[in-house]
Design a protein around this motif. Sequence first.
Motif, PDB file in Angstrom:
ATOM      1  N   THR A   1       0.815  -1.220   0.000  1.00  0.00           N
ATOM      2  CA  THR A   1       0.000   0.000   0.000  1.00  0.00           C
ATOM      3  C   THR A   1       0.848   1.270   0.000  1.00  0.00           C
ATOM      4  O   THR A   1       0.516   2.220  -0.697  1.00  0.00           O
ATOM      5  CB  THR A   1      -0.967   0.026   1.199  1.00  0.00           C
ATOM      6  N   THR A   2       1.933   1.270   0.767  1.00  0.00           N
ATOM      7  CA  THR A   2       2.773   2.475   0.792  1.00  0.00           C
ATOM      8  C   THR A   2       3.505   2.665  -0.531  1.00  0.00           C
ATOM      9  O   THR A   2       3.678   3.792  -0.989  1.00  0.00           O
ATOM     10  CB  THR A   2       3.782   2.449   1.961  1.00  0.00           C
ATOM     11  N   VAL A   3       3.917   1.553  -1.134  1.00  0.00           N
ATOM     12  CA  VAL A   3       4.586   1.631  -2.438  1.00  0.00           C
ATOM     13  C   VAL A   3       3.601   2.120  -3.495  1.00  0.00           C
ATOM     14  O   VAL A   3       3.925   2.995  -4.309  1.00  0.00           O
ATOM     15  CB  VAL A   3       5.207   0.271  -2.826  1.00  0.00           C
ATOM     16  N   GLU A   4       2.391   1.584  -3.474  1.00  0.00           N
ATOM     17  CA  GLU A   4       1.374   2.015  -4.437  1.00  0.00           C
ATOM     18  C   GLU A   4       1.049   3.503  -4.276  1.00  0.00           C
ATOM     19  O   GLU A   4       0.939   4.235  -5.260  1.00  0.00           O
ATOM     20  CB  GLU A   4       0.099   1.186  -4.268  1.00  0.00           C
ATOM     21  N   HIS A   5       0.930   3.941  -3.032  1.00  0.00           N
ATOM     22  CA  HIS A   5       0.657   5.365  -2.777  1.00  0.00           C
ATOM     23  C   HIS A   5       1.794   6.237  -3.329  1.00  0.00           C
ATOM     24  O   HIS A   5       1.543   7.277  -3.951  1.00  0.00           O
ATOM     25  CB  HIS A   5       0.489   5.598  -1.271  1.00  0.00           C
ATOM     26  N   ALA A   6       3.023   5.793  -3.134  1.00  0.00           N
ATOM     27  CA  ALA A   6       4.171   6.562  -3.636  1.00  0.00           C
ATOM     28  C   ALA A   6       4.191   6.593  -5.160  1.00  0.00           C
ATOM     29  O   ALA A   6       4.470   7.635  -5.757  1.00  0.00           O
ATOM     30  CB  ALA A   6       5.469   5.978  -3.080  1.00  0.00           C
ATOM     31  N   PHE A   7       3.870   5.453  -5.801  1.00  0.00           N
ATOM     32  CA  PHE A   7       3.808   5.438  -7.268  1.00  0.00           C
ATOM     33  C   PHE A   7       2.713   6.378  -7.782  1.00  0.00           C
ATOM     34  O   PHE A   7       2.900   7.067  -8.789  1.00  0.00           O
ATOM     35  CB  PHE A   7       3.584   4.024  -7.811  1.00  0.00           C
ATOM     36  N   ASN A   8       1.585   6.428  -7.085  1.00  0.00           N
ATOM     37  CA  ASN A   8       0.517   7.361  -7.467  1.00  0.00           C
ATOM     38  C   ASN A   8       0.987   8.808  -7.330  1.00  0.00           C
ATOM     39  O   ASN A   8       0.693   9.647  -8.185  1.00  0.00           O
ATOM     40  CB  ASN A   8      -0.736   7.124  -6.627  1.00  0.00           C
ATOM     41  N   SER A   9       1.705   9.096  -6.267  1.00  0.00           N
ATOM     42  CA  SER A   9       2.242  10.450  -6.069  1.00  0.00           C
ATOM     43  C   SER A   9       3.222  10.810  -7.180  1.00  0.00           C
ATOM     44  O   SER A   9       3.227  11.938  -7.671  1.00  0.00           O
ATOM     45  CB  SER A   9       2.939  10.554  -4.708  1.00  0.00           C
ATOM     46  N   ILE A  10       4.033   9.845  -7.575  1.00  0.00           N
ATOM     47  CA  ILE A  10       4.991  10.084  -8.660  1.00  0.00           C
ATOM     48  C   ILE A  10       4.246  10.378  -9.959  1.00  0.00           C
ATOM     49  O   ILE A  10       4.622  11.281 -10.711  1.00  0.00           O
ATOM     50  CB  ILE A  10       5.950   8.890  -8.815  1.00  0.00           C
ATOM     51  N   SER A  11       3.197   9.641 -10.209  1.00  0.00           N
ATOM     52  CA  SER A  11       2.410   9.875 -11.425  1.00  0.00           C
ATOM     53  C   SER A  11       1.844  11.294 -11.457  1.00  0.00           C
ATOM     54  O   SER A  11       1.917  11.983 -12.477  1.00  0.00           O
ATOM     55  CB  SER A  11       1.277   8.847 -11.498  1.00  0.00           C
ATOM     56  N   HIS A  12       1.320  11.744 -10.329  1.00  0.00           N
ATOM     57  CA  HIS A  12       0.794  13.117 -10.250  1.00  0.00           C
ATOM     58  C   HIS A  12       1.917  14.135 -10.447  1.00  0.00           C
ATOM     59  O   HIS A  12       1.734  15.145 -11.137  1.00  0.00           O
ATOM     60  CB  HIS A  12       0.102  13.354  -8.910  1.00  0.00           C
ATOM     61  N   ALA A  13       3.057  13.870  -9.859  1.00  0.00           N
ATOM     62  CA  ALA A  13       4.190  14.791  -9.991  1.00  0.00           C
ATOM     63  C   ALA A  13       4.695  14.845 -11.432  1.00  0.00           C
ATOM     64  O   ALA A  13       5.083  15.908 -11.915  1.00  0.00           O
ATOM     65  CB  ALA A  13       5.311  14.386  -9.041  1.00  0.00           C
ATOM     66  N   GLU A  14       4.689  13.707 -12.109  1.00  0.00           N
ATOM     67  CA  GLU A  14       5.110  13.701 -13.508  1.00  0.00           C
ATOM     68  C   GLU A  14       4.155  14.523 -14.369  1.00  0.00           C
ATOM     69  O   GLU A  14       4.593  15.230 -15.280  1.00  0.00           O
ATOM     70  CB  GLU A  14       5.216  12.268 -14.025  1.00  0.00           C
ATOM     71  N   ASN A  15       2.882  14.470 -14.057  1.00  0.00           N
ATOM     72  CA  ASN A  15       1.913  15.318 -14.763  1.00  0.00           C
ATOM     73  C   ASN A  15       2.179  16.794 -14.485  1.00  0.00           C
ATOM     74  O   ASN A  15       2.117  17.631 -15.393  1.00  0.00           O
ATOM     75  CB  ASN A  15       0.483  14.952 -14.371  1.00  0.00           C
ATOM     76  N   ALA A  16       2.468  17.109 -13.238  1.00  0.00           N
ATOM     77  CA  ALA A  16       2.774  18.502 -12.877  1.00  0.00           C
ATOM     78  C   ALA A  16       4.066  18.956 -13.548  1.00  0.00           C
ATOM     79  O   ALA A  16       4.182  20.102 -13.991  1.00  0.00           O
ATOM     80  CB  ALA A  16       2.878  18.636 -11.359  1.00  0.00           C
ATOM     81  N   LEU A  17       5.031  18.048 -13.654  1.00  0.00           N
ATOM     82  CA  LEU A  17       6.293  18.352 -14.329  1.00  0.00           C
ATOM     83  C   LEU A  17       6.048  18.662 -15.800  1.00  0.00           C
ATOM     84  O   LEU A  17       6.545  19.662 -16.332  1.00  0.00           O
ATOM     85  CB  LEU A  17       7.256  17.175 -14.189  1.00  0.00           C
ATOM     86  N   PHE A  18       5.265  17.833 -16.456  1.00  0.00           N
ATOM     87  CA  PHE A  18       4.932  18.052 -17.858  1.00  0.00           C
ATOM     88  C   PHE A  18       4.239  19.409 -18.029  1.00  0.00           C
ATOM     89  O   PHE A  18       4.561  20.176 -18.943  1.00  0.00           O
ATOM     90  CB  PHE A  18       4.031  16.919 -18.367  1.00  0.00           C
ATOM     91  N   ASN A  19       3.308  19.700 -17.146  1.00  0.00           N
ATOM     92  CA  ASN A  19       2.575  20.966 -17.204  1.00  0.00           C
ATOM     93  C   ASN A  19       3.519  22.158 -17.023  1.00  0.00           C
ATOM     94  O   ASN A  19       3.419  23.158 -17.741  1.00  0.00           O
ATOM     95  CB  ASN A  19       1.469  20.974 -16.148  1.00  0.00           C
ATOM     96  N   ALA A  20       4.433  22.050 -16.081  1.00  0.00           N
ATOM     97  CA  ALA A  20       5.393  23.141 -15.848  1.00  0.00           C
ATOM     98  C   ALA A  20       6.306  23.330 -17.057  1.00  0.00           C
ATOM     99  O   ALA A  20       6.619  24.459 -17.439  1.00  0.00           O
ATOM    100  CB  ALA A  20       6.212  22.855 -14.593  1.00  0.00           C
ATOM    101  N   GLU A  21       6.725  22.224 -17.667  1.00  0.00           N
ATOM    102  CA  GLU A  21       7.574  22.318 -18.862  1.00  0.00           C
ATOM    103  C   GLU A  21       6.795  22.955 -20.012  1.00  0.00           C
ATOM    104  O   GLU A  21       7.344  23.770 -20.761  1.00  0.00           O
ATOM    105  CB  GLU A  21       8.081  20.936 -19.266  1.00  0.00           C
ATOM    106  N   GLU A  22       5.533  22.599 -20.154  1.00  0.00           N
ATOM    107  CA  GLU A  22       4.703  23.161 -21.221  1.00  0.00           C
ATOM    108  C   GLU A  22       4.523  24.670 -21.053  1.00  0.00           C
ATOM    109  O   GLU A  22       4.394  25.393 -22.034  1.00  0.00           O
ATOM    110  CB  GLU A  22       3.324  22.490 -21.222  1.00  0.00           C
ATOM    111  N   HIS A  23       4.501  25.130 -19.814  1.00  0.00           N
ATOM    112  CA  HIS A  23       4.321  26.560 -19.544  1.00  0.00           C
ATOM    113  C   HIS A  23       5.657  27.299 -19.441  1.00  0.00           C
ATOM    114  O   HIS A  23       5.704  28.451 -19.030  1.00  0.00           O
ATOM    115  CB  HIS A  23       3.517  26.761 -18.257  1.00  0.00           C
ATOM    116  N   ASN A  24       6.738  26.599 -19.789  1.00  0.00           N
ATOM    117  CA  ASN A  24       8.075  27.203 -19.757  1.00  0.00           C
ATOM    118  C   ASN A  24       8.365  27.877 -18.422  1.00  0.00           C
ATOM    119  O   ASN A  24       8.872  28.999 -18.371  1.00  0.00           O
ATOM    120  CB  ASN A  24       8.260  28.196 -20.907  1.00  0.00           C
ATOM    121  N   GLU A  25       8.042  27.157 -17.364  1.00  0.00           N
ATOM    122  CA  GLU A  25       8.348  27.670 -16.027  1.00  0.00           C
ATOM    123  C   GLU A  25       9.857  27.731 -15.852  1.00  0.00           C
ATOM    124  O   GLU A  25      10.608  27.229 -16.675  1.00  0.00           O
ATOM    125  CB  GLU A  25       7.704  26.773 -14.969  1.00  0.00           C
ATOM    126  N   HIS A  26      10.296  28.296 -14.766  1.00  0.00           N
ATOM    127  CA  HIS A  26      11.714  28.469 -14.482  1.00  0.00           C
ATOM    128  C   HIS A  26      12.437  27.149 -14.735  1.00  0.00           C
ATOM    129  O   HIS A  26      12.402  26.247 -13.910  1.00  0.00           O
ATOM    130  CB  HIS A  26      11.913  28.932 -13.041  1.00  0.00           C
TER     131      HIS A  26
END
Length: 93
Positions: free
Chosen positions: A39-64
């Motif tokens: 369960t803790t590993v699955e929760h961490a993988f889910n968090s990583i997935s959300h972070a990767e989406n946020a990373l993609f979004n930040a790259e698309e918006h040419n953030e710092h």
Amino acid sequence: MAKHSDISWKKDHPSTLLSNSVQKVDRAVKQAMSHPADTTVEHAFNSISHAENALFNAEEHNEHLDTVQQYKDQLELSKQQLQEVQEIVEDQE
């Protein structure tokens, strides 16, 4: 923008979302490392997935880009750590 746009525009800003997501990943991976379980590993993988989406979004918006790269590197390290934890959990089964 966001469902709670009356709170603050900063909460919805791509770099803020990325920062918050990477912090959640860090906490989730630390939790998985201290309490290795499916369960803790699955929760961490889910968090990583959300972070990767946020990373993609930040790259698309040419953030710092230097900051985005730091978060990207931090995320990669977290993924490696989580992979090690997952191997421990699989070996325990």
